[in-house]
Enzyme design. Structure first.
Site, PDB file in Angstrom:
ATOM      1  NE  ARG A 176      -3.492   2.563   2.441  1.00 59.64           N
ATOM      2  CZ  ARG A 176      -4.079   3.082   3.509  1.00 59.64           C
ATOM      3  NH1 ARG A 176      -3.970   2.486   4.689  1.00 59.64           N
ATOM      4  NH2 ARG A 176      -4.771   4.211   3.405  1.00 59.64           N
ATOM      5  CG  HIS A 177      -0.870   4.980  -1.083  1.00 59.12           C
ATOM      6  ND1 HIS A 177      -0.993   5.852  -0.020  1.00 59.12           N
ATOM      7  CD2 HIS A 177      -2.131   4.642  -1.451  1.00 59.12           C
ATOM      8  CE1 HIS A 177      -2.272   6.053   0.248  1.00 59.12           C
ATOM      9  NE2 HIS A 177      -2.989   5.321  -0.593  1.00 59.12           N
ATOM     10  CG  LEU A 192       0.355   9.617   6.159  1.00 57.01           C
ATOM     11  CD1 LEU A 192      -0.782   8.779   6.751  1.00 57.01           C
ATOM     12  CD2 LEU A 192       1.060  10.404   7.269  1.00 57.01           C
ATOM     13  CG  ASN A 194      -3.851   8.251   3.768  1.00 59.44           C
ATOM     14  OD1 ASN A 194      -2.897   7.765   3.164  1.00 59.44           O
ATOM     15  ND2 ASN A 194      -5.083   7.813   3.580  1.00 59.44           N
ATOM     16  NE  ARG A 245      -4.528   7.706  -2.524  1.00 56.65           N
ATOM     17  CZ  ARG A 245      -5.504   8.031  -3.336  1.00 56.65           C
ATOM     18  NH1 ARG A 245      -5.400   9.106  -4.111  1.00 56.65           N
ATOM     19  NH2 ARG A 245      -6.600   7.284  -3.400  1.00 56.65           N
ATOM     20  CD  GLU A 268      -8.884   2.792  -3.158  1.00 62.68           C
ATOM     21  OE1 GLU A 268      -9.173   1.714  -3.728  1.00 62.68           O
ATOM     22  OE2 GLU A 268      -8.431   2.852  -2.006  1.00 62.68           O
TER      23      GLU A 268
END
Length: 308
Positions: free
Chosen positions: A107-108, A110, A114, A158, A182
């Site tokens: 997962r990317h 922060l 976020n 991101r 996403e």
């Protein structure tokens, strides 16, 4: 002295302390017959054969429509003891691959939204923070001993920035896939969670508590995401190579993990993945997954290096 055979006495050795000597029971002829005699197949037992993607297999015995493990002949479907049993495993490719594969999901780091607790969805306006950049660097360092043939990434900022940091110094291809984008969350994107809850209480509650049935204008983003995840898996697994890195977002990661494990959209929130979290799957030639590691984050708090 008892006579010897091959240099050993024929008499039995003395019993161990605390145990009495008693002869072993001799099985009856009827019992032996049960062991070695194979009866005729009754009417409710049939041979079952089938194929998946032109790879033929045969399950030797089916009793009351349930295949047993006896006499199993399998050319391609044997996976950890699942001998072509319907529903026992899930192929993500629906065709044979030339080799097994390993896929590492990340997962990317922060992002700005976020940090601000905003609904991100498919928006490209949220970017990596300084903390997110450091997290991506930690991910890169933790994977230094793992080889990869290709890196796949979402093209959204991101994730793209995270992938470029992870892939720095490597010569293999970096490929951006739209199927790794996403989920699209419509007008909720960009709103803080607090504002979205206040302005659209029913819609926001549905998104948080029943995401599989969350919908806008008849579109169900999470159900749609399951189809997108299957498309992404097929694109990834059918690419030449054996070891792949995938960098993307939380919701699509949940969908990728759930589809690999055969879980429905109702299990969307049963999986969690932190920023920089690492998950690893291995796949056999049939495209069937085994989860090796889920949301590993040791590298975020130490200099941990992964070995798979």
């Amino acid at each position: 002295m008892a006579t010897k055979t091959n240099g050993f006495p024929c008499s039995s050795p003395p019993p161990l302390a605390g145990f009495s000597r008693s002869p072993l029971p001799i099985p009856s002829v009827g019992f032996l017959r049960l062991l070695f005699f194979r009866p005729q197949r009754p009417a409710n037992i049939r041979l079952c054969a089938g194929k998946l993607d032109n790879q033929k297999y045969q399950v030797g015995v089916v009793i009351n429509n349930i295949p047993t493990e006896d006499q199993v002949i399998s050319h391609s479907l044997t996976t950890g003891g699942a001998y072509g049993f319907e529903g026992a495993t899930t192929s993500l490719t629906n065709e044979l691959m030339p080799s097994s594969k390993r896929v590492t999901l990340v997962r990317h780091g922060l992002s700005s939204w976020n940090e601000q607790s905003r609904v991100q969805g498919s928006s490209n306006l949220s970017i990596l923070t300084d903390t997110g950049i450091k997290q991506a660097e930690k991910c890169r360092n933790s994977l230094v001993n793992m080889t990869f043939d290709v890196c796949f990434s979402s093209p959204i900022s991101r994730a793209k920035s995270t992938a470029e940091i992870l892939w720095h110094g490597r010569q293999e291809p970096l490929i951006f896939l739209d199927s790794l984008k996403e989920a699209h969350l419509f007008f909720l994107e960009g709103m803080t969670n607090a504002d979205a809850k206040k302005k659209y209480p029913e819609l926001y509650t549905s998104w948080r508590e029943d995401p599989a049935n969350f919908h806008v204008d008849g579109i169900y983003p999470i159900r749609k995401l399951w189809g997108t995840a299957r498309e992404a898996w097929k694109e990834i697994l059918l690419t030449p190579g054996e070891n792949f890195l995938v960098v993307t977002h939380k919701s699509i990661l949940r969908a990728l993990i759930c589809t690999a494990l055969g879980l429905s959209p109702e299990r969307f929130r049963a999986i969690d993945v932190n920023n920089g979290g690492i998950s690893i799957f291995t796949f056999n030639k049939q495209g069937e997954a085994v989860l090796q590691c889920l949301n590993a984050t040791a590298h975020m708090y130490s200099d941990h290096i992964y070995h798979f």
